[in-house]
Design an enzyme around this catalytic site. Structure first.
Site, PDB file in Angstrom:
ATOM      1  CB  ALA A  80      -0.927   0.003   1.212  1.00 33.05           C
ATOM      2  CG  HIS A 118       4.467  -5.520   7.159  1.00 31.00           C
ATOM      3  ND1 HIS A 118       5.127  -5.926   6.007  1.00 31.00           N
ATOM      4  CD2 HIS A 118       4.228  -4.188   7.001  1.00 31.00           C
ATOM      5  CE1 HIS A 118       5.277  -4.902   5.202  1.00 31.00           C
ATOM      6  NE2 HIS A 118       4.741  -3.834   5.778  1.00 31.00           N
ATOM      7  CB  ALA A 165       4.999  -6.090   1.535  1.00 30.26           C
ATOM      8  NE  ARG A 225      11.317 -26.966  -7.618  1.00 28.72           N
ATOM      9  CZ  ARG A 225      10.224 -27.749  -7.611  1.00 28.72           C
ATOM     10  NH1 ARG A 225      10.248 -28.885  -6.924  1.00 28.72           N
ATOM     11  NH2 ARG A 225       9.143 -27.417  -8.266  1.00 28.72           N
ATOM     12  CG  HIS A 234      -2.289  -7.599   7.616  1.00 22.77           C
ATOM     13  ND1 HIS A 234      -3.324  -6.875   8.142  1.00 22.77           N
ATOM     14  CD2 HIS A 234      -1.654  -6.783   6.738  1.00 22.77           C
ATOM     15  CE1 HIS A 234      -3.320  -5.656   7.617  1.00 22.77           C
ATOM     16  NE2 HIS A 234      -2.321  -5.580   6.753  1.00 22.77           N
ATOM     17  CG  ASP A 263       1.238  -1.724   8.942  1.00 24.34           C
ATOM     18  OD1 ASP A 263       1.517  -0.510   8.860  1.00 24.34           O
ATOM     19  OD2 ASP A 263       1.254  -2.480   7.959  1.00 24.34           O
ATOM     20  CG  LEU A 294      -5.249  -6.636   3.477  1.00 24.97           C
ATOM     21  CD1 LEU A 294      -4.560  -7.848   4.086  1.00 24.97           C
ATOM     22  CD2 LEU A 294      -6.311  -6.101   4.419  1.00 24.97           C
ATOM     23  CB  ALA A 295      -4.077   0.170   2.736  1.00 26.97           C
ATOM     24  N   GLY A 296      -2.349  -1.341   5.639  1.00 31.65           N
ATOM     25  CA  GLY A 296      -2.258  -1.175   7.073  1.00 31.65           C
ATOM     26  C   GLY A 296      -3.443  -1.845   7.743  1.00 31.65           C
TER      27      GLY A 296
END
Length: 367
Positions: A131, A204, A208, A215, A238, A259, A292-294
């Site tokens: 985000a 987090h 991200a 492998r 999350h 977050d 998802l943004a925080g």
């Protein structure tokens, strides 16, 4: 003085905690299982090392926004926090850092204490923004030294695979800045190399970053195999509970962060995250494309979520207080013992927050 089941470094004690001048002077009482009685549980105040906003305010706004978010999060038991910036144009970042420095010189009363800054970007991979706005770029040692002169930057998130970042990690580590790996497309090997250069955590965890494949173990694999510390968002949105349990078995000092965004502590609706608009709905915060943004997580809920996964209250408390304090090298917060800061929370047996004290001062509830 506060009476209850007190979580000390030596275990639970049913008795009284006394303080003077903002420091714990004495803890009296006898060792006892807190489940054997209905008295309140007294835990160290929560320490959140990843906070973008709260109460409708965003760190990047500066000014009064910092007081608003600090007052908001203390209502949920957070007694210390790192104001966390977003990837943004250079002048916006510098303004935010100057505003945080000014706030730390004259903090708001009845609020969580701001320990310094978590600089999340802009030194991240543009292919793993999550985000974050599209201002990602590589960092330079001289530039980071300048930013560190503006405000106490205690923690920096960066992508180790970007050109020159291994040397940057080494430099930051040598000057006492903690480096976490995040918003990264780096490989397992690059994660291990970054740890060897002085990186000491992961931002987090699972989110991200390159995931685990048998492998191609990715950055998640480097964390699970080698990390002593990592932060994780335990909102159960999350990260799947099974992945949280996996990380708890692998990483000794996994700790909770929120977050949190401006939407924390607020009703559903639209809010700011840096220069972007995010929408709070159904317990989450997302960009218009669904990313998802925080979060809207608060630390008291993080505690309850950990306990719901099978952690004891004492272990859950450690992962919200002592471990993040240890990660920053701060031995006088995050624990209840003589000489430590009188930062603590009081919860009922159902783990609902009853009172918050910061340096012995009653902020919420209490006498």
């Amino acid at each position: 003085m506060q009476f209850g089941n007190i979580l000390t470094a030596e275990g639970w004690r049913l008795g009284e905690i006394h303080w003077e001048g903002g420091r714990i002077k004495r803890i009296s009482g006898e060792q006892i299982d807190p489940d054997a009685n209905a008295h309140p549980r007294i835990l160290p105040g929560f320490i959140d090392l990843h906070v973008h906003g709260g109460g409708g305010a965003d760190v990047m706004e500066g000014g009064e926004a910092l007081a608003t978010l600090a007052r908001t999060h203390v209502r949920f038991g957070t007694t210390r926090l790192l104001a966390t910036t977003m990837t943004a144009p250079d002048d916006h970042i510098r303004k935010a850092l100057r505003d945080i420095a000014a706030y730390m010189q004259a903090p708001a009363p009845l609020a969580a204490k701001v320990l310094g800054v978590h600089l999340e970007g802009p030194y991240i991979n543009p292919g793993k923004l999550g985000a974050q706005p599209a201002y990602a770029r590589t960092g330079l040692i001289e530039e980071l030294d300048e930013l560190c002169s503006l405000v106490p930057i205690r923690l920096i998130t960066l992508a180790p695979e970007l050109s020159g970042h291994m040397a940057l990690i080494r430099h930051l580590s040598e000057r006492g800045v903690r480096v976490q790996l995040g918003h990264t497309l780096g490989s397992y090997e690059e994660g291990v190399e970054a740890l060897a250069h002085g990186a000491c955590g992961f931002t987090h965890l699972f989110n991200a970053m390159t995931g685990l494949h048998h492998r191609k173990p990715g950055m998640v694999g480097a964390a699970l195999a080698h990390a002593e510390y990592a932060e994780l968002i335990p909102d159960l949105l999350h990260v799947h509970p099974g992945a949280i349990l996996t990380a708890l078995r692998c990483i000794p000092n996994l700790y909770a962060v929120t977050d949190s965004t401006a939407a924390a502590g607020m009703p559903d609706g639209d809010y700011r995250l840096g220069e972007q608009t995010v929408t709070k709905c159904l317990g989450g915060v997302r960009l218009a494309d669904g990313t998802l943004a925080g979060s809207t997580l608060t630390m008291d809920q993080a505690l309850r979520n950990f306990v719901s996964l099978g952690l004891s209250l004492a272990e859950a408390s450690d992962r919200l207080s002592r471990i993040p304090a240890d990660f920053l090298g701060l031995g006088d917060i995050g624990r209840l013992e003589e000489g430590a800061a009188a930062d603590f929370v009081v919860l009922d047996p159902q783990l609902q927050l009853q009172a918050v004290f910061v340096e012995g001062r009653s902020i919420l509830g209490g006498a």
